[in-house]
Design a protein around this motif. Sequence first.
Motif, PDB file in Angstrom:
ATOM      1  N   GLY A 128       0.817  -1.203   0.000  1.00 49.21           N
ATOM      2  CA  GLY A 128       0.000   0.000   0.000  1.00 49.21           C
ATOM      3  C   GLY A 128       0.853   1.257   0.000  1.00 49.21           C
ATOM      4  O   GLY A 128       2.070   1.203   0.176  1.00 49.21           O
ATOM      5  N   GLY A 129       0.193   2.381  -0.202  1.00 44.08           N
ATOM      6  CA  GLY A 129       0.904   3.654  -0.203  1.00 44.08           C
ATOM      7  C   GLY A 129       0.131   4.690  -0.984  1.00 44.08           C
ATOM      8  O   GLY A 129      -1.064   4.549  -1.230  1.00 44.08           O
ATOM      9  N   LEU A 130       0.861   5.724  -1.380  1.00 49.11           N
ATOM     10  CA  LEU A 130       0.283   6.818  -2.152  1.00 49.11           C
ATOM     11  C   LEU A 130       0.513   6.554  -3.638  1.00 49.11           C
ATOM     12  O   LEU A 130       1.642   6.269  -4.053  1.00 49.11           O
ATOM     13  CB  LEU A 130       0.918   8.135  -1.734  1.00 49.11           C
ATOM     14  N   VAL A 131      -0.534   6.664  -4.410  1.00 47.01           N
ATOM     15  CA  VAL A 131      -0.422   6.470  -5.858  1.00 47.01           C
ATOM     16  C   VAL A 131      -1.234   7.558  -6.550  1.00 47.01           C
ATOM     17  O   VAL A 131      -2.281   7.977  -6.049  1.00 47.01           O
ATOM     18  CB  VAL A 131      -0.899   5.055  -6.260  1.00 47.01           C
ATOM     19  N   GLN A 132      -0.738   8.000  -7.684  1.00 41.71           N
ATOM     20  CA  GLN A 132      -1.454   9.028  -8.440  1.00 41.71           C
ATOM     21  C   GLN A 132      -2.576   8.415  -9.266  1.00 41.71           C
ATOM     22  O   GLN A 132      -2.475   7.249  -9.689  1.00 41.71           O
ATOM     23  CB  GLN A 132      -0.485   9.756  -9.371  1.00 41.71           C
ATOM     24  N   PRO A 133      -3.635   9.151  -9.489  1.00 41.06           N
ATOM     25  CA  PRO A 133      -4.692   8.652 -10.378  1.00 41.06           C
ATOM     26  C   PRO A 133      -4.096   8.266 -11.732  1.00 41.06           C
ATOM     27  O   PRO A 133      -3.247   8.982 -12.274  1.00 41.06           O
ATOM     28  CB  PRO A 133      -5.627   9.852 -10.502  1.00 41.06           C
ATOM     29  N   SER A 170      -4.820   2.011 -13.150  1.00 43.36           N
ATOM     30  CA  SER A 170      -5.672   3.199 -13.329  1.00 43.36           C
ATOM     31  C   SER A 170      -6.535   3.472 -12.106  1.00 43.36           C
ATOM     32  O   SER A 170      -7.762   3.613 -12.214  1.00 43.36           O
ATOM     33  CB  SER A 170      -6.557   3.029 -14.575  1.00 43.36           C
ATOM     34  N   PRO A 171      -5.931   3.540 -10.924  1.00 47.67           N
ATOM     35  CA  PRO A 171      -6.733   3.802  -9.735  1.00 47.67           C
ATOM     36  C   PRO A 171      -7.368   5.183  -9.776  1.00 47.67           C
ATOM     37  O   PRO A 171      -6.848   6.113 -10.413  1.00 47.67           O
ATOM     38  CB  PRO A 171      -5.730   3.660  -8.588  1.00 47.67           C
ATOM     39  N   PRO A 195     -19.609 -11.361   6.809  1.00 48.43           N
ATOM     40  CA  PRO A 195     -18.504 -11.614   7.752  1.00 48.43           C
ATOM     41  C   PRO A 195     -18.408 -13.061   8.221  1.00 48.43           C
ATOM     42  O   PRO A 195     -17.304 -13.547   8.474  1.00 48.43           O
ATOM     43  CB  PRO A 195     -18.833 -10.676   8.917  1.00 48.43           C
ATOM     44  N   TRP A 196     -19.548 -13.766   8.314  1.00 45.32           N
ATOM     45  CA  TRP A 196     -19.499 -15.135   8.839  1.00 45.32           C
ATOM     46  C   TRP A 196     -18.932 -16.121   7.827  1.00 45.32           C
ATOM     47  O   TRP A 196     -18.741 -17.298   8.139  1.00 45.32           O
ATOM     48  CB  TRP A 196     -20.890 -15.582   9.306  1.00 45.32           C
ATOM     49  N   LEU A 197     -18.691 -15.652   6.603  1.00 45.95           N
ATOM     50  CA  LEU A 197     -18.089 -16.511   5.586  1.00 45.95           C
ATOM     51  C   LEU A 197     -16.569 -16.332   5.520  1.00 45.95           C
ATOM     52  O   LEU A 197     -15.902 -16.995   4.731  1.00 45.95           O
ATOM     53  CB  LEU A 197     -18.703 -16.219   4.214  1.00 45.95           C
ATOM     54  N   ILE A 198     -16.040 -15.440   6.344  1.00 46.71           N
ATOM     55  CA  ILE A 198     -14.615 -15.152   6.370  1.00 46.71           C
ATOM     56  C   ILE A 198     -13.956 -15.968   7.470  1.00 46.71           C
ATOM     57  O   ILE A 198     -14.444 -16.005   8.608  1.00 46.71           O
ATOM     58  CB  ILE A 198     -14.346 -13.660   6.594  1.00 46.71           C
ATOM     59  N   ASP A 199     -12.834 -16.595   7.131  1.00 45.78           N
ATOM     60  CA  ASP A 199     -12.098 -17.394   8.108  1.00 45.78           C
ATOM     61  C   ASP A 199     -11.092 -16.532   8.857  1.00 45.78           C
ATOM     62  O   ASP A 199     -11.114 -16.462  10.087  1.00 45.78           O
ATOM     63  CB  ASP A 199     -11.381 -18.547   7.384  1.00 45.78           C
ATOM     64  N   ARG A 200     -10.227 -15.848   8.142  1.00 46.01           N
ATOM     65  CA  ARG A 200      -9.207 -15.008   8.778  1.00 46.01           C
ATOM     66  C   ARG A 200      -9.003 -13.728   7.974  1.00 46.01           C
ATOM     67  O   ARG A 200      -9.057 -13.747   6.748  1.00 46.01           O
ATOM     68  CB  ARG A 200      -7.861 -15.745   8.871  1.00 46.01           C
ATOM     69  N   TRP A 201      -8.716 -12.631   8.690  1.00 42.39           N
ATOM     70  CA  TRP A 201      -8.435 -11.339   8.083  1.00 42.39           C
ATOM     71  C   TRP A 201      -6.963 -10.974   8.238  1.00 42.39           C
ATOM     72  O   TRP A 201      -6.330 -11.332   9.244  1.00 42.39           O
ATOM     73  CB  TRP A 201      -9.247 -10.236   8.763  1.00 42.39           C
ATOM     74  N   GLY A 202      -6.472 -10.243   7.274  1.00 44.28           N
ATOM     75  CA  GLY A 202      -5.176  -9.611   7.447  1.00 44.28           C
ATOM     76  C   GLY A 202      -5.339  -8.303   8.206  1.00 44.28           C
ATOM     77  O   GLY A 202      -6.457  -7.904   8.567  1.00 44.28           O
ATOM     78  N   GLN A 203      -4.220  -7.625   8.448  1.00 47.95           N
ATOM     79  CA  GLN A 203      -4.261  -6.406   9.259  1.00 47.95           C
ATOM     80  C   GLN A 203      -4.606  -5.171   8.444  1.00 47.95           C
ATOM     81  O   GLN A 203      -4.943  -4.131   9.004  1.00 47.95           O
ATOM     82  CB  GLN A 203      -2.906  -6.197   9.958  1.00 47.95           C
ATOM     83  N   GLY A 204      -4.556  -5.279   7.117  1.00 46.07           N
ATOM     84  CA  GLY A 204      -4.906  -4.162   6.252  1.00 46.07           C
ATOM     85  C   GLY A 204      -3.708  -3.336   5.834  1.00 46.07           C
ATOM     86  O   GLY A 204      -2.702  -3.260   6.538  1.00 46.07           O
ATOM     87  N   THR A 205      -3.831  -2.719   4.663  1.00 44.62           N
ATOM     88  CA  THR A 205      -2.804  -1.803   4.165  1.00 44.62           C
ATOM     89  C   THR A 205      -3.505  -0.606   3.528  1.00 44.62           C
ATOM     90  O   THR A 205      -4.485  -0.764   2.786  1.00 44.62           O
ATOM     91  CB  THR A 205      -1.851  -2.509   3.171  1.00 44.62           C
ATOM     92  N   GLN A 206      -3.013   0.587   3.834  1.00 43.01           N
ATOM     93  CA  GLN A 206      -3.655   1.815   3.369  1.00 43.01           C
ATOM     94  C   GLN A 206      -3.239   2.113   1.922  1.00 43.01           C
ATOM     95  O   GLN A 206      -2.046   2.085   1.584  1.00 43.01           O
ATOM     96  CB  GLN A 206      -3.250   2.993   4.255  1.00 43.01           C
ATOM     97  N   VAL A 207      -4.236   2.407   1.095  1.00 45.05           N
ATOM     98  CA  VAL A 207      -3.992   2.871  -0.273  1.00 45.05           C
ATOM     99  C   VAL A 207      -4.643   4.240  -0.411  1.00 45.05           C
ATOM    100  O   VAL A 207      -5.844   4.396  -0.152  1.00 45.05           O
ATOM    101  CB  VAL A 207      -4.578   1.901  -1.316  1.00 45.05           C
ATOM    102  N   THR A 208      -3.848   5.211  -0.804  1.00 47.62           N
ATOM    103  CA  THR A 208      -4.351   6.568  -1.013  1.00 47.62           C
ATOM    104  C   THR A 208      -4.093   6.956  -2.459  1.00 47.62           C
ATOM    105  O   THR A 208      -2.946   6.929  -2.922  1.00 47.62           O
ATOM    106  CB  THR A 208      -3.671   7.557  -0.075  1.00 47.62           C
ATOM    107  N   VAL A 209      -5.157   7.298  -3.161  1.00 49.68           N
ATOM    108  CA  VAL A 209      -5.043   7.711  -4.562  1.00 49.68           C
ATOM    109  C   VAL A 209      -5.241   9.225  -4.614  1.00 49.68           C
ATOM    110  O   VAL A 209      -6.330   9.729  -4.352  1.00 49.68           O
ATOM    111  CB  VAL A 209      -6.080   7.003  -5.446  1.00 49.68           C
ATOM    112  N   SER A 210      -4.166   9.920  -4.940  1.00 50.80           N
ATOM    113  CA  SER A 210      -4.215  11.373  -4.936  1.00 50.80           C
ATOM    114  C   SER A 210      -3.077  11.928  -5.775  1.00 50.80           C
ATOM    115  O   SER A 210      -2.000  11.330  -5.854  1.00 50.80           O
ATOM    116  CB  SER A 210      -4.101  11.904  -3.505  1.00 50.80           C
ATOM    117  N   SER A 211      -3.331  13.071  -6.382  1.00 52.26           N
ATOM    118  CA  SER A 211      -2.275  13.742  -7.140  1.00 52.26           C
ATOM    119  C   SER A 211      -1.558  14.756  -6.263  1.00 52.26           C
ATOM    120  O   SER A 211      -0.620  15.418  -6.720  1.00 52.26           O
ATOM    121  CB  SER A 211      -2.873  14.419  -8.369  1.00 52.26           C
TER     122      SER A 211
END
Length: 127
Positions: free
Chosen positions: A9-14, A85-86, A111-127
């Motif tokens: 994840g991170g910052l990405v331009q449109p 092309s985010p 949610p009851w169909l999910i076994d395990r979750w990851g911790q998540g990663t932030q994605v920011t799309v901005s110029s």
Amino acid sequence: QVRLVESGGGLVQPGGSLRLSCAVPGFLLSSYAIGWFRQPPGKEREGVSCISAHDGSKYYADSVKARFAVSRDDVENTVYLQMNSPKSEDTAVYYCATLKQEYCSGAHYAPWLIDRWGQGTQVTVSS
């Protein structure tokens, strides 16, 4: 204990590109369908994509179809989400998850169909 670890994840331009990874070290990932989900700021978590075990069938939410691509490497125990092309509306925390089933039936799961979750990663799309 099985852990799903997202990265990339991170910052990405449109209009740019970004690849997210979901690694599951020491786990037999090949027997599980893997879903990608996201939670935009102030909104509920939503399904983005799903890739099945065995036949690798893929599903996408309408909002990302033709722009995102999911793939898996069962040797490396890693699943990828290629974001092309985010748009600004793709800004969210992205999560991967193992499903309690081997085959996907769509991109969205309760949610009851999910076994395990990851911790998540932030994605920011901005110029």
